[in-house]
Design a protein around this motif. Structure first.
Motif, mmCIF file in Angstrom:
data_model
loop_
_atom_site.group_PDB
_atom_site.id
_atom_site.type_symbol
_atom_site.label_atom_id
_atom_site.label_comp_id
_atom_site.label_asym_id
_atom_site.label_seq_id
_atom_site.Cartn_x
_atom_site.Cartn_y
_atom_site.Cartn_z
ATOM 1 N N GLN A 42 0.813 -1.214 0.000
ATOM 2 C CA GLN A 42 0.000 0.000 0.000
ATOM 3 C C GLN A 42 0.848 1.268 0.000
ATOM 4 O O GLN A 42 0.323 2.369 -0.212
ATOM 5 C CB GLN A 42 -0.935 -0.011 1.215
ATOM 6 N N LEU A 43 2.150 1.121 0.217
ATOM 7 C CA LEU A 43 3.047 2.281 0.136
ATOM 8 C C LEU A 43 3.302 2.704 -1.302
ATOM 9 O O LEU A 43 3.689 3.844 -1.559
ATOM 10 C CB LEU A 43 4.378 1.960 0.816
ATOM 11 N N ALA A 44 3.106 1.799 -2.240
ATOM 12 C CA ALA A 44 3.376 2.092 -3.650
ATOM 13 C C ALA A 44 2.264 2.954 -4.238
ATOM 14 O O ALA A 44 1.127 2.953 -3.742
ATOM 15 C CB ALA A 44 3.513 0.802 -4.436
ATOM 16 N N PRO A 45 2.549 3.694 -5.318
ATOM 17 C CA PRO A 45 1.515 4.517 -5.963
ATOM 18 C C PRO A 45 0.385 3.656 -6.520
ATOM 19 O O PRO A 45 0.563 2.467 -6.814
ATOM 20 C CB PRO A 45 2.281 5.215 -7.101
ATOM 21 N N ARG A 46 -0.789 4.263 -6.698
ATOM 22 C CA ARG A 46 -1.937 3.534 -7.236
ATOM 23 C C ARG A 46 -1.686 3.038 -8.659
ATOM 24 O O ARG A 46 -2.282 2.065 -9.104
ATOM 25 C CB ARG A 46 -3.182 4.431 -7.218
ATOM 26 N N THR A 47 -0.809 3.739 -9.367
ATOM 27 C CA THR A 47 -0.532 3.381 -10.760
ATOM 28 C C THR A 47 0.503 2.259 -10.889
ATOM 29 O O THR A 47 0.818 1.826 -11.994
ATOM 30 C CB THR A 47 -0.015 4.609 -11.513
ATOM 31 N N CYS A 48 1.010 1.787 -9.772
ATOM 32 C CA CYS A 48 2.082 0.781 -9.782
ATOM 33 C C CYS A 48 1.569 -0.574 -10.264
ATOM 34 O O CYS A 48 0.416 -0.943 -10.039
ATOM 35 C CB CYS A 48 2.643 0.660 -8.369
ATOM 36 N N SER A 255 -6.751 3.308 7.786
ATOM 37 C CA SER A 255 -6.562 1.865 7.952
ATOM 38 C C SER A 255 -5.098 1.555 8.256
ATOM 39 O O SER A 255 -4.779 0.772 9.166
ATOM 40 C CB SER A 255 -7.024 1.123 6.702
ATOM 41 N N TRP A 256 -4.201 2.152 7.489
ATOM 42 C CA TRP A 256 -2.767 1.936 7.686
ATOM 43 C C TRP A 256 -2.336 2.428 9.062
ATOM 44 O O TRP A 256 -1.662 1.713 9.813
ATOM 45 C CB TRP A 256 -1.986 2.665 6.597
ATOM 46 N N ASP A 257 -2.738 3.651 9.417
ATOM 47 C CA ASP A 257 -2.318 4.234 10.693
ATOM 48 C C ASP A 257 -2.846 3.412 11.871
ATOM 49 O O ASP A 257 -2.136 3.215 12.869
ATOM 50 C CB ASP A 257 -2.813 5.674 10.805
ATOM 51 N N THR A 258 -4.081 2.932 11.773
ATOM 52 C CA THR A 258 -4.652 2.137 12.864
ATOM 53 C C THR A 258 -3.928 0.804 13.001
ATOM 54 O O THR A 258 -3.631 0.351 14.124
ATOM 55 C CB THR A 258 -6.147 1.898 12.633
ATOM 56 N N ALA A 259 -3.636 0.157 11.874
ATOM 57 C CA ALA A 259 -2.923 -1.123 11.920
ATOM 58 C C ALA A 259 -1.539 -0.961 12.538
ATOM 59 O O ALA A 259 -1.094 -1.783 13.344
ATOM 60 C CB ALA A 259 -2.818 -1.709 10.515
ATOM 61 N N ARG A 260 -0.842 0.128 12.201
ATOM 62 C CA ARG A 260 0.471 0.344 12.774
ATOM 63 C C ARG A 260 0.378 0.702 14.265
ATOM 64 O O ARG A 260 1.264 0.342 15.044
ATOM 65 C CB ARG A 260 1.203 1.470 12.030
ATOM 66 N N PHE A 261 -0.670 1.406 14.658
ATOM 67 C CA PHE A 261 -0.892 1.701 16.079
ATOM 68 C C PHE A 261 -1.052 0.401 16.862
ATOM 69 O O PHE A 261 -0.469 0.232 17.942
ATOM 70 C CB PHE A 261 -2.140 2.573 16.229
ATOM 71 N N LEU A 262 -1.818 -0.537 16.320
ATOM 72 C CA LEU A 262 -2.015 -1.817 16.994
ATOM 73 C C LEU A 262 -0.703 -2.595 17.076
ATOM 74 O O LEU A 262 -0.430 -3.270 18.068
ATOM 75 C CB LEU A 262 -3.079 -2.634 16.268
#
Length: 488
Positions: A42-48, A255-262
């Motif tokens: 999910q860190l990659a661009p949408r066009t990847c 979603s990403w921030d919450t997953a990393r918080f957990l």
């Protein structure tokens, strides 16, 4: 045109290096293996472009020459190609073979190291690779070092006599055979051993035994260690949510921030942003915002959009926020909220506006196309004018590598799925995803939990407040409940 061999580390996304993260954000194509945490894509661009090249025992996969050919092909056609590998590319990752194939074709490549399992995975399990008085050396070996199905005699004889700490990669299924060979070549039967499965993950597990009592097979993916520090059982703090596996179904980046918080609390978090933002142009919105007495922002996403869609210096009206998350997002753009709803619900926002808005004022809502009518109704009831700017909509979309999640959960299990809204429950259902047995749905609010029970047919838990702290508290209760059930 460059191919970057990038180590993803042996655990969750927080273990990737800053350089690896930056390369992913620039990637035109990513070739990834099955040992990476799928959230990293999910860190990659949408066009990847994304190419799965995982090699796992018992599953169809690309063979190494095919992977080399794919990297060569992409390296000639794309500006930035990332070869993303679990652990470190050069530690039993066949990164050297891929580099040679690229050099043969004259394609530039770079190397970005990753935290390998013999360092990070063992260390997180309380087994330091070296320790004064116990081990002044570390030997890395692969359990696949065989000839005609048997261990390579010269290699393993040297390993048995080498002393220090031995760490064996990819040896879970063959360890029983390797242990007998090591003992036959001089390693003491009482030598302490340990197998660390999914080292570095929140759900990591450690099995301890002596060389002569080695299990015939162990659960992978694992690093098996023998001698040296293998018997040193340190106990690093794992966090209050250690062992829990939690999927977070919220829009990105929440979603990403919450997953990393957990993950910071010891859990394994999985980010599934099943709805993505689509901006909606609105004619004359700048003049409407500039002339407003109140501007109502109902999500962090809307707060970020507001700063891009108008000149903030022209705003003269007061700002109402639906909750702390939106208030913080506004603050990041330099805007201070004059009113904040508590809790972060449409009902609380309607109550706030009913108290603050004066008759005759113009109130502009800048929000999701599918926003609740309750706050608007409250403003109209006060005798004020309502203007609704549908700034964006959320459309269904699966994250890259989404097919990796169900197969991963088959191995690790999944304790809970956190849904951020009723719309996201519907998106889960529409995507054809199912809750694994024993998985508990968690609703960000009562309407969300009700939708989960109705659509997924399973009792849902509800957070006391729509905050990360409340989520952590609820998951801690869930962990205690599961632990109690397992003991019984």
């Amino acid at each position: 045109m460059t191919v970057h061999l990038v180590g993803a580390g042996c655990a969750g996304p927080r273990w990737i290096t800053l350089e690896g993260m930056e390369l992913l954000r620039q990637a035109d194509a990513v070739v990834y293996d099955s040992l990476i945490h799928p959230d990293l894509l999910q860190l990659a661009p949408r066009t990847c472009e994304f190419h799965a090249a995982g090699k796992r025992k018992g599953r169809a996969s690309l063979k190494q020459p095919e992977i080399n050919a794919l990297l060569t092909e992409l390296g000639k056609a794309k500006e930035t190609v990332v070869r993303l590998k679990g652990g470190d590319p050069f530690v039993f990752g066949r990164g050297g073979e891929e580099a040679l194939a690229l050099e043969k074709e004259g394609i530039p490549w770079t190397y970005t190291p990753g935290i390998t399992a013999a360092i990070g995975g063992l260390g997180r399990a309380g087994i330091p690779p070296t320790h004064r008085g116990l081990a002044d050396s570390l030997t890395l070996a692969t359990g696949h070092s065989e000839q005609n199905g048997a261990p390579r005699e010269n290699l393993w004889k040297a390993v048995a006599e080498g002393g220090g700490t031995l760490a064996v990669y990819m040896g879970a299924s063959s360890w029983g055979n390797l242990a007998r060979f090591l003992e036959a070549n001089g390693m003491a039967p009482e030598t302490p051993c340990a197998a660390v499965t999914r080292g570095g993950w929140g759900c990591a597990s450690t099995v301890r035994f002596s060389l002569s009592c080695s299990p015939s097979a162990l659960r992978g993916p694992a690093v098996v260690t023998a001698g040296g520090t293998a018997g040193l059982a340190l106990s690093p703090e794992r966090g209050p949510l250690a062992g829990l596996k939690v999927a977070v179904v919220r829009p990105a980046p929440e979603s990403w921030d919450t997953a990393r918080f957990l993950e910071s609390l010891g859990a394994d978090g999985f980010s599934l942003p099943l709805l993505t933002e689509e901006e909606l142009p609105f004619p004359g919105e700048e003049d409407l915002l500039a002339g407003a007495d109140w501007i109502v922002v109902t999500s962090p996403r809307g707060a970020a959009l507001l700063s891009r869609r108008t000149d903030l210096r022209t705003l003269r009206g007061k700002i109402a926020s639906i909750g702390p998350g939106t208030t913080a997002a506004l603050a990041r753009t330099g805007i201070r909220a004059d009113g904040e709803a508590r809790p972060s619900t449409s009902e609380a926002l309607a109550s706030l506006l009913a108290k603050q808005v004066q008759p005759g004022e113009r109130v502009v809502f800048f929000r999701n196309e599918a926003g609740s009518p309750l706050p608007e109704d409250a403003v109209r009831a006060r005798g004020a004018t309502v203007v609704n700017i549908p700034a964006y909509r959320m459309v269904p979309g699966l994250p890259p590598g989404w097919e990796s999640y169900p197969s991963l959960w088959e191995e690790t299990g999944l304790d809970a799925v956190v849904f951020g809204s009723a719309a996201l429950v519907r998106a889960w259902k529409t995507a054809g995803l199912s809750l694994p047995e024993g998985t508990v749905p968690v609703g960000w609010g009562t309407p969300c939990a009700a939708a989960a029970e109705r659509l997924l047919g399973r009792k849902a838990l509800v957070m006391a407040e729509p905050t990360l702290e409340s989520l952590a508290a609820l998951l801690a209760e869930l962990k205690n409940m599961k632990f109690t059930e397992e003991k019984e």
